[in-house]
Design an enzyme around this catalytic site. Structure first.
Site, PDB file in Angstrom:
ATOM      1  N   SER A 155       0.806  -1.224   0.000  1.00  2.82           N
ATOM      2  CA  SER A 155       0.000   0.000   0.000  1.00  2.82           C
ATOM      3  C   SER A 155       0.840   1.276   0.000  1.00  2.82           C
ATOM      4  O   SER A 155       0.286   2.373   0.031  1.00  2.82           O
ATOM      5  CB  SER A 155      -0.947   0.009   1.191  1.00  2.82           C
ATOM      6  N   THR A 214      -2.112   3.982   4.154  1.00  3.89           N
ATOM      7  CA  THR A 214      -1.080   4.992   3.950  1.00  3.89           C
ATOM      8  C   THR A 214      -0.182   5.046   5.162  1.00  3.89           C
ATOM      9  O   THR A 214      -0.661   4.808   6.268  1.00  3.89           O
ATOM     10  CB  THR A 214      -1.792   6.352   3.798  1.00  3.89           C
ATOM     11  N   THR A 250       1.811   7.075  -0.026  1.00  2.00           N
ATOM     12  CA  THR A 250       0.925   5.934  -0.291  1.00  2.00           C
ATOM     13  C   THR A 250       0.897   5.589  -1.778  1.00  2.00           C
ATOM     14  O   THR A 250       1.219   6.436  -2.624  1.00  2.00           O
ATOM     15  CB  THR A 250      -0.515   6.290   0.155  1.00  2.00           C
ATOM     16  N   ARG A 288      -6.555   8.986 -10.541  1.00  2.00           N
ATOM     17  CA  ARG A 288      -7.203   9.332  -9.274  1.00  2.00           C
ATOM     18  C   ARG A 288      -6.139   9.754  -8.243  1.00  2.00           C
ATOM     19  O   ARG A 288      -5.098   9.123  -8.093  1.00  2.00           O
ATOM     20  CB  ARG A 288      -7.990   8.131  -8.762  1.00  2.00           C
ATOM     21  N   THR A 347      -5.569   8.439   7.154  1.00  2.00           N
ATOM     22  CA  THR A 347      -5.500   7.211   6.377  1.00  2.00           C
ATOM     23  C   THR A 347      -6.937   6.758   6.129  1.00  2.00           C
ATOM     24  O   THR A 347      -7.843   7.139   6.864  1.00  2.00           O
ATOM     25  CB  THR A 347      -4.680   6.135   7.130  1.00  2.00           C
ATOM     26  N   GLY A 348      -7.120   5.988   5.078  1.00  2.00           N
ATOM     27  CA  GLY A 348      -8.467   5.524   4.780  1.00  2.00           C
ATOM     28  C   GLY A 348      -8.959   6.078   3.452  1.00  2.00           C
ATOM     29  O   GLY A 348      -8.156   6.432   2.587  1.00  2.00           O
TER      30      GLY A 348
HETATM   31  C1  SD4 Z   1      -6.064   7.300  -0.398  1.00  2.00           C
HETATM   32  N1  SD4 Z   1      -5.880   7.667   1.966  1.00  2.00           N
HETATM   33  O1  SD4 Z   1      -5.448   7.219  -1.445  1.00  2.00           O
HETATM   34  C2  SD4 Z   1      -5.349   6.927   0.857  1.00  2.00           C
HETATM   35  C3  SD4 Z   1      -5.392   5.464   1.004  1.00  2.00           C
HETATM   36  C4  SD4 Z   1      -5.192   4.949   2.375  1.00  2.00           C
HETATM   37  O2  SD4 Z   1      -5.358   3.711   4.206  1.00  2.00           O
HETATM   38  O3  SD4 Z   1      -4.886   5.429   3.271  1.00  2.00           O
HETATM   39  N2  SD4 Z   1      -5.430   4.110   2.935  1.00  2.00           N
HETATM   40  O4  SD4 Z   1      -7.244   7.607  -0.342  1.00  2.00           O
END
Ligand code: SD4
Length: 339
Positions: free
Chosen positions: A83, A199, A217, A227, A250-251
């Site tokens: 990731s 991330t 990330t 994107r 994160t997320g």
């Molecule tokens: C995103 N926030 O690209 C990042 C992905 C991620 O835990 O964190 N994930 O949207």
């Protein structure tokens, strides 16, 4: 009359009660209490190794900015981390595109988005900050800049990420999933070290009491090509205000961008919210606006204030983060979150 800043500084930290507006906070638990004592915190369990690398700089009285850059290099270069950086899961076209940003104690910041072929996007982001009049470079422009700066062009798609992508292509269904650690309630791990998202966001305070942050990330796996998530957006995935504190997220980045999440967390801390309460309020903004969507996604915030206090909050339980203050290297797992 005692000024607000003096009031906050004079308040004893343990069992403190801080009143801001009509909200009162007491007994906030997750904290480090030594003013200007170096500390580094970062998201998820891979933050442990990243913090250890950052600590090498902090313990020698190095700058927080150098610490966060070197710290996040660890997951960026780890092919088993799917990731972040090298080995990151690709977009739906099979291309690994990376997002990263960095911010220092002086309010300087740099960012790259949708950058391909470079293992350490965080270092490209730092050079955008230091060597250009700009904040953000994207796509082919970011790659061109990186190559001009001497970075090596590499294939970031590892055999295991390629295999996972080919597997995904069979159904090609794009839907952000609630992160797996919520379902299993253990630090995030899919078979074969596959993380569908996660991330690394890192915040550090150095011996001089200065703060910096980094966020890097490969973004949501199998995203549309082009994107960009929250992670390279200053104020969304990361924000640092040296007088107040820093925050990172994160997320599902779309929800973080919509709510300018990390900036919000820092501004709430400026008003006197302890880090965890500030993170919680940022999560609640997302939930209040879209209660139905929020049930289906994960968003987590992590924050560090100028006193070295830290905290986190996430929509789903199981959000983990690593803390290192030299004496201790620990992994905190949020047992309780909104859901
Ligand atoms: C995103 N926030 O690209 C990042 C992905 C991620 O835990 O964190 N994930 O949207």
């Amino acid at each position: 009359m005692i000024s607000r800043r003096k009031f906050l500084a004079a308040t004893s930290l343990t069992g403190a009660s801080i009143v801001t507006g009509n909200k009162s906070f007491s007994n906030f638990v997750e904290q480090s209490t030594i003013l200007n004592s170096p500390i580094v915190i970062s998201t998820w369990n891979f933050g442990i190794a990243a913090n250890a690398a950052a600590w090498e700089i902090l313990k020698n009285k190095g700058r927080a900015l150098d610490a966060v850059e070197k710290g996040v290099h660890v997951p960026e270069a780890d092919p088993t981390n799917s990731s972040v950086g090298y080995g990151g899961l690709p977009d739906r076209d099979g291309r690994v595109t990376l997002d990263a940003c960095i911010m220092d104690d002086l309010g300087n910041c740099g960012s790259v988005a949708a950058l391909e072929h470079i293992i350490h996007p965080i270092s490209v982001a730092r050079l955008v900050m230091e060597k250009t009049p700009h904040v953000m470079l994207v796509g082919s422009g970011a790659l061109q800049f990186a190559l001009e700066q001497g970075f090596k062009k590499e294939n970031l798609l590892t055999p295991s990420s390629e295999k996972a992508w080919k597997q995904w292509l069979k159904n090609a269904k794009y839907q952000p999933e609630i992160n797996v650690e919520n379902r299993l309630f253990s630090p995030t791990k899919l078979p074969g070290n596959q993380y569908n998202h996660d991330t690394i966001g890192m915040l550090a305070m150095d011996a001089a009491g200065n703060l910096s942050g980094a966020c890097t990330t490969s973004g949501m796996a199998y995203k549309m090509h082009g994107r960009v998530g929250d992670s390279p957006i200053i104020g969304a995935g990361l924000y640092v205000e040296n007088e107040v504190g820093g925050a990172t997220s994160t997320g599902v980045g779309e929800e973080v961008i919509r709510n300018v999440g990390s900036f919000l967390v820092v501004e709430l801390m400026r008003q006197g919210y302890p880090p965890e309460e500030a993170c919680k309020e940022a999560v609640m903004r997302i939930i209040r606006k879209k209660p139905n969507t929020a049930k289906e996604i994960q968003v987590g915030f992590l924050a560090l204030n100028k006193k070295g206090q830290y905290g986190a909050y996430a929509i789903q339980r199981g959000f983990s983060y690593a803390v290192c203050d030299g004496n201790n290297q620990k992994l905190m797992v949020k047992a309780k979150s909104y859901s």
